[in-house]
Design a protein around this motif. Structure first.
Motif: not given
Length: 82
Positions: A25-35
Motif C-alpha cells: 500500500a505504501d509502495l503504491a503511492i510513495e511516488g506522490e511524496e517522492r518517498v
C-alpha cells in the motif's frame, strides 16, 4: 535524499501477509511524496514494525503512512550507515 527508520507500535499479531499488504500500500503511492520504502520488518509478539525509506523529509514519510492507514509512532533520520 535522507534515509529514515520509522517505528509502528500496537500491531501485535501481525502476519507476514499483513506486513506485505501494508508495504505494498505504501509502495503504491510513495511516488506522490517522492518517498521510496526500501524494506519493512515486524515482530508479531511485541507488535512492533520498522520501515526503512528514503525521502525528502520525515513529514513526507508520515503522510504516506497516514494515507495508507498505519501512521508511524516515531520516525528517525539515519544519517550514517556502515
Amino acid at each position: 535524499m535522507t534515509e529514515f527508520m520509522d517505528v509502528h507500535r500496537g500491531m501485535k499479531g501481525i502476519t507476514g501477509q499483513q506486513l506485505q499488504e501494508a508495504h505494498k500500500a505504501d509502495l503504491a503511492i510513495e511516488g506522490e511524496e517522492r518517498v521510496h520504502f526500501k524494506q519493512a520488518w515486524a515482530d508479531p509478539d511485541t507488535g512492533t514494525v520498522y520501515c526503512l525509506s528514503e525521502a525528502p523529509s520525515a513529514d513526507a514519510v508520515q503522510r504516506i503512512h497516514e494515507r495508507t492507514g498505519h501512521p508511524a509512532d516515531e520516525i528517525h533520520p539515519v544519517p550514517l550507515t556502515v
